[in-house]
Design a protein around this motif. Structure first.
Motif, PDB file in Angstrom:
ATOM      1  N   THR A 223     -12.196  14.891  27.319  1.00 53.03           N
ATOM      2  CA  THR A 223     -11.760  13.331  27.427  1.00 53.03           C
ATOM      3  C   THR A 223     -10.375  12.932  26.654  1.00 53.03           C
ATOM      4  N   ALA A 224     -10.033  13.598  25.756  1.00 51.80           N
ATOM      5  CA  ALA A 224      -8.210  13.447  25.671  1.00 51.80           C
ATOM      6  C   ALA A 224      -7.759  15.144  26.812  1.00 51.80           C
TER       7      ALA A 224
ATOM      8  N   VAL B 262      -1.050   6.139  26.181  1.00 52.06           N
ATOM      9  CA  VAL B 262      -1.226   5.413  25.020  1.00 52.06           C
ATOM     10  C   VAL B 262      -2.815   5.057  25.100  1.00 52.06           C
ATOM     11  N   ALA B 263      -3.359   5.486  26.075  1.00 53.11           N
ATOM     12  CA  ALA B 263      -5.123   5.421  25.983  1.00 53.11           C
ATOM     13  C   ALA B 263      -5.543   7.030  25.602  1.00 53.11           C
ATOM     14  N   LEU B 264      -4.258   7.604  25.166  1.00 53.07           N
ATOM     15  CA  LEU B 264      -4.355   9.740  24.442  1.00 53.07           C
ATOM     16  C   LEU B 264      -4.390   8.479  23.229  1.00 53.07           C
ATOM     17  N   VAL B 265      -3.266   7.537  22.539  1.00 51.37           N
ATOM     18  CA  VAL B 265      -3.371   7.521  21.465  1.00 51.37           C
ATOM     19  C   VAL B 265      -5.156   6.411  20.964  1.00 51.37           C
ATOM     20  N   VAL B 266      -5.249   6.145  22.022  1.00 45.87           N
ATOM     21  CA  VAL B 266      -6.801   5.333  21.629  1.00 45.87           C
ATOM     22  C   VAL B 266      -7.384   5.745  21.334  1.00 45.87           C
TER      23      VAL B 266
ATOM     24  N   LYS C 124      -8.162  17.805  41.324  1.00 49.40           N
ATOM     25  CA  LYS C 124      -9.642  17.572  41.577  1.00 49.40           C
ATOM     26  C   LYS C 124     -10.663  17.891  40.890  1.00 49.40           C
ATOM     27  N   LEU C 125     -10.568  18.596  41.133  1.00 46.28           N
ATOM     28  CA  LEU C 125     -11.974  20.616  40.592  1.00 46.28           C
ATOM     29  C   LEU C 125     -11.643  20.570  39.769  1.00 46.28           C
ATOM     30  N   LYS C 126     -10.349  20.649  38.169  1.00 41.95           N
ATOM     31  CA  LYS C 126     -10.599  19.781  37.340  1.00 41.95           C
ATOM     32  C   LYS C 126     -11.011  18.880  36.402  1.00 41.95           C
ATOM     33  N   LEU C 127     -10.537  17.813  37.298  1.00 46.15           N
ATOM     34  CA  LEU C 127     -11.222  16.403  37.061  1.00 46.15           C
ATOM     35  C   LEU C 127     -13.038  16.344  36.634  1.00 46.15           C
ATOM     36  N   ILE C 128     -13.383  16.350  37.635  1.00 44.12           N
ATOM     37  CA  ILE C 128     -14.762  16.426  37.935  1.00 44.12           C
ATOM     38  C   ILE C 128     -15.660  17.691  36.880  1.00 44.12           C
ATOM     39  N   SER C 129     -15.107  18.869  36.662  1.00 40.99           N
ATOM     40  CA  SER C 129     -15.539  19.802  35.747  1.00 40.99           C
ATOM     41  C   SER C 129     -15.113  18.414  34.351  1.00 40.99           C
ATOM     42  N   SER C 130     -14.536  18.333  33.879  1.00 39.70           N
ATOM     43  CA  SER C 130     -14.025  18.119  32.682  1.00 39.70           C
ATOM     44  C   SER C 130     -15.122  16.424  32.950  1.00 39.70           C
ATOM     45  N   ILE C 131     -15.668  15.854  33.757  1.00 38.54           N
ATOM     46  CA  ILE C 131     -16.157  14.622  33.907  1.00 38.54           C
ATOM     47  C   ILE C 131     -18.304  14.949  33.916  1.00 38.54           C
ATOM     48  N   VAL C 132     -18.448  16.806  34.313  1.00 35.30           N
ATOM     49  CA  VAL C 132     -19.850  16.574  34.567  1.00 35.30           C
ATOM     50  C   VAL C 132     -19.516  18.194  33.046  1.00 35.30           C
ATOM     51  N   ALA C 133     -18.571  18.213  32.678  1.00 38.03           N
ATOM     52  CA  ALA C 133     -18.639  18.582  30.939  1.00 38.03           C
ATOM     53  C   ALA C 133     -18.864  17.244  29.975  1.00 38.03           C
ATOM     54  N   ILE C 134     -18.359  15.850  30.038  1.00 31.83           N
ATOM     55  CA  ILE C 134     -18.063  14.572  29.423  1.00 31.83           C
ATOM     56  C   ILE C 134     -19.653  14.773  29.783  1.00 31.83           C
ATOM     57  N   SER C 135     -20.144  14.223  30.444  1.00 28.55           N
ATOM     58  CA  SER C 135     -21.226  13.560  30.909  1.00 28.55           C
ATOM     59  C   SER C 135     -22.575  14.792  30.267  1.00 28.55           C
TER      60      SER C 135
ATOM     61  N   LEU D 144     -24.638  15.038  16.036  1.00 25.11           N
ATOM     62  CA  LEU D 144     -24.601  14.025  16.851  1.00 25.11           C
ATOM     63  C   LEU D 144     -23.138  13.924  16.965  1.00 25.11           C
ATOM     64  N   GLY D 145     -22.705  14.214  15.612  1.00 20.54           N
ATOM     65  CA  GLY D 145     -21.435  13.407  14.644  1.00 20.54           C
ATOM     66  C   GLY D 145     -20.261  14.460  15.670  1.00 20.54           C
ATOM     67  N   VAL D 146     -20.795  15.533  15.643  1.00 24.41           N
ATOM     68  CA  VAL D 146     -19.827  16.978  15.864  1.00 24.41           C
ATOM     69  C   VAL D 146     -19.792  16.752  17.790  1.00 24.41           C
ATOM     70  N   LEU D 147     -20.835  16.036  17.983  1.00 30.18           N
ATOM     71  CA  LEU D 147     -20.238  16.659  19.835  1.00 30.18           C
ATOM     72  C   LEU D 147     -19.119  15.302  19.771  1.00 30.18           C
ATOM     73  N   ALA D 148     -19.839  13.976  18.896  1.00 29.02           N
ATOM     74  CA  ALA D 148     -18.858  12.685  19.480  1.00 29.02           C
ATOM     75  C   ALA D 148     -16.924  13.184  19.352  1.00 29.02           C
ATOM     76  N   LEU D 149     -16.984  14.117  18.886  1.00 24.64           N
ATOM     77  CA  LEU D 149     -15.870  14.972  18.447  1.00 24.64           C
ATOM     78  C   LEU D 149     -15.496  15.379  19.554  1.00 24.64           C
ATOM     79  N   VAL D 150     -15.918  16.350  20.162  1.00 26.94           N
ATOM     80  CA  VAL D 150     -16.285  17.125  21.543  1.00 26.94           C
ATOM     81  C   VAL D 150     -15.925  16.155  22.410  1.00 26.94           C
ATOM     82  N   ASP D 151     -16.556  15.288  22.725  1.00 27.26           N
ATOM     83  CA  ASP D 151     -16.934  14.218  23.623  1.00 27.26           C
ATOM     84  C   ASP D 151     -15.401  14.039  24.029  1.00 27.26           C
ATOM     85  N   LEU D 152     -14.563  13.175  22.471  1.00 25.42           N
ATOM     86  CA  LEU D 152     -13.196  12.105  22.631  1.00 25.42           C
ATOM     87  C   LEU D 152     -12.637  13.562  23.111  1.00 25.42           C
TER      88      LEU D 152
END
Length: 169
Positions: free
Chosen positions: A69-70, A28-32, A109-120, A58-66
């Motif tokens: 996260t997805a 459901v969060a993915l749909v959001v 865990k490693l994929k999770l932290i890698s994704s968090i670092v990329a999002i950050s 900035l707009g494109v980076l927002a799309l990449v960020d989303l």
């Protein structure tokens, strides 16, 4: 006593299904996130002609960020479900991703932290592109938080590597 122990172990094993609603909630969060992506895309497209270069970036980076996260949600949903609830039957799926079913908890865990670092990193880049709207203190906090994520990721990877080497002996 053995029958009681066996019944209790079967009960505990069945309790893993209590995690299934959590993974359903993440879908459901993915749909959001998809709704947010479409809204952001609409904003980027409708303001493309009047936006500055940095506003467009900035707009494109927002799309990449989303998108990151997805993707992170997909990794958590599929890997978590496979690791903790039940295996998927993917015999009928020709386009089944090769990574699915092969990621253990350590890899997750490693994929999770890698994704968090990329999002950050994307959030940090967005802040630097819009630096006039941030105080030095805010930027310092953003860099500091990002470095905590980077160092945490490196320490997790090092710990997993040392642990794997210890188990091989």
């Amino acid at each position: 006593m053995t029958r009681l122990e066996h019944a209790f172990e079967r009960f505990l094993f069945a309790c893993r299904w209590l995690l299934a609603p959590f993974y359903a909630a993440l879908t459901v969060a993915l749909v959001v996130l998809l709704v947010r992506l479409l809204l952001e895309l609409g904003h980027v497209v409708t303001h493309a002609l009047e936006s500055s270069e940095s506003q467009t970036i900035l707009g494109v980076l927002a799309l990449v960020d989303l998108t990151f996260t997805a993707s992170l949600l997909i990794i958590v949903i599929f890997s978590g479900y496979e690791n903790f609830v039940s295996k998927f039957d993917h015999t009928d799926h020709k386009d089944w991703p090769t990574w699915m079913g092969t990621i253990d908890f350590s890899g997750l865990k490693l994929k999770l932290i890698s994704s968090i670092v990329a999002i950050s990193a994307i959030q940090l880049l967005k802040s630097f592109l819009d630096v006039k709207n941030y105080s030095d203190r805010d930027l310092g906090w953003l860099v500091g938080i990002h470095m905590v994520f980077v160092i945490s990721g490196l320490l997790m990877a090092l710990t997993d590597r040392l642990s794997a080497g210890h188990h091989e002996k």
